[in-house]
Write a protein that holds these residues in place. Structure first.
Motif, PDB file in Angstrom:
ATOM      1  N   LEU A  28       0.797  -1.224   0.000  1.00 51.79           N
ATOM      2  CA  LEU A  28       0.000   0.000   0.000  1.00 51.79           C
ATOM      3  C   LEU A  28       0.830   1.276   0.000  1.00 51.79           C
ATOM      4  N   LEU A  29       2.060   1.200   0.464  1.00 48.97           N
ATOM      5  CA  LEU A  29       2.828   2.432   0.613  1.00 48.97           C
ATOM      6  C   LEU A  29       4.038   2.555  -0.312  1.00 48.97           C
ATOM      7  N   TYR A  43      -0.955  17.553  -2.583  1.00 49.02           N
ATOM      8  CA  TYR A  43      -1.757  16.636  -1.773  1.00 49.02           C
ATOM      9  C   TYR A  43      -2.997  16.263  -2.550  1.00 49.02           C
ATOM     10  N   ARG A  44      -3.326  14.981  -2.539  1.00 51.22           N
ATOM     11  CA  ARG A  44      -4.535  14.512  -3.220  1.00 51.22           C
ATOM     12  C   ARG A  44      -5.433  13.846  -2.190  1.00 51.22           C
ATOM     13  N   TYR A  45      -6.713  14.193  -2.215  1.00 53.94           N
ATOM     14  CA  TYR A  45      -7.624  13.621  -1.245  1.00 53.94           C
ATOM     15  C   TYR A  45      -9.054  13.682  -1.747  1.00 53.94           C
ATOM     16  N   PHE A 112      -0.952   8.430   6.075  1.00 54.33           N
ATOM     17  CA  PHE A 112       0.433   8.322   5.615  1.00 54.33           C
ATOM     18  C   PHE A 112       0.523   8.686   4.133  1.00 54.33           C
ATOM     19  N   GLN A 113      -0.411   8.168   3.342  1.00 56.53           N
ATOM     20  CA  GLN A 113      -0.415   8.486   1.910  1.00 56.53           C
ATOM     21  C   GLN A 113      -0.591   9.980   1.680  1.00 56.53           C
ATOM     22  N   GLY A 119      -0.024   8.325  -3.373  1.00 55.88           N
ATOM     23  CA  GLY A 119      -1.416   7.922  -3.422  1.00 55.88           C
ATOM     24  C   GLY A 119      -2.324   9.074  -3.039  1.00 55.88           C
ATOM     25  N   CYS A 120      -3.486   8.722  -2.567  1.00 54.15           N
ATOM     26  CA  CYS A 120      -4.525   9.713  -2.301  1.00 54.15           C
ATOM     27  C   CYS A 120      -5.263   9.322  -1.029  1.00 54.15           C
ATOM     28  N   PHE A 121      -5.506  10.292  -0.150  1.00 57.07           N
ATOM     29  CA  PHE A 121      -6.352  10.044   1.013  1.00 57.07           C
ATOM     30  C   PHE A 121      -7.781   9.977   0.499  1.00 57.07           C
TER      31      PHE A 121
END
Length: 156
Positions: A28-29, A43-45, A112-113, A119-121
């Motif tokens: 995952l990380l 930042y992507r969320y 953490f992502q 990745g993206c929250f």
């Protein structure tokens, strides 16, 4: 004899749980296969529930079945072992405990992502991961029931 067997099962569960957690952290990380090639520039969320799930379903033809499966079913499947091994490895065997811990681990991964910008929250991932943990717990309950029925009266 029964306590010895329970202790052996718990030991095997702990070992498998540790191996699974190491795999989960890497996959995952850090996995390049999963698109973790380095930090993004921003930042992507997604903080709106069902937004990404709906998007993947709506654009499934464009995105392709692999992308849809990886995002939707993959987020569930990757947490099924967590829900299975956690009650096997610990004293806490309740569905509520599995639900809380599945959500907590998923939240840690998502935070953490976000912080590391890999990745993206995504709140949809929180939902799907937690669902996977709960399904894994159900699988654990089923296997425990089958084992107890199979070995009932056989000296275990």
């Amino acid at each position: 004899m029964k306590q010895k067997k329970e202790k052996q099962i718990r030991t095997v569960g702990k070992i498998l749980f540790i191996v699974y957690i190491l795999f989960l952290v890497y996959f995952l990380l850090f996995s390049d296969w999963y698109g973790r090639t380095g930090p993004a520039g921003e930042y992507r969320y997604n903080l709106i529930l069902f937004t990404e799930i709906r998007r993947f379903m709506e654009y499934r033809q464009t995105l392709g079945i692999f992308a849809v499966f990886t995002n939707l079913a993959g987020n569930i499947l990757v947490f099924i072992p967590f829900g299975f091994f956690m009650p096997m490895a610990s004293k806490y065997k309740s569905l509520g405990g599995t639900l809380v811990y599945s959500f907590g681990v998923s939240l840690c991964v998502e935070v953490f992502q976000l912080v590391m910008r890999v990745g993206c929250f995504d709140v949809d991932d929180l939902l799907l991961n937690t669902l996977g943990g709960v399904l894994g717990h159900g699988l654990y309950i089923l296997c425990r029931y089958i084992r107890r029925r199979h070995f009932a009266g056989k000296g275990e």
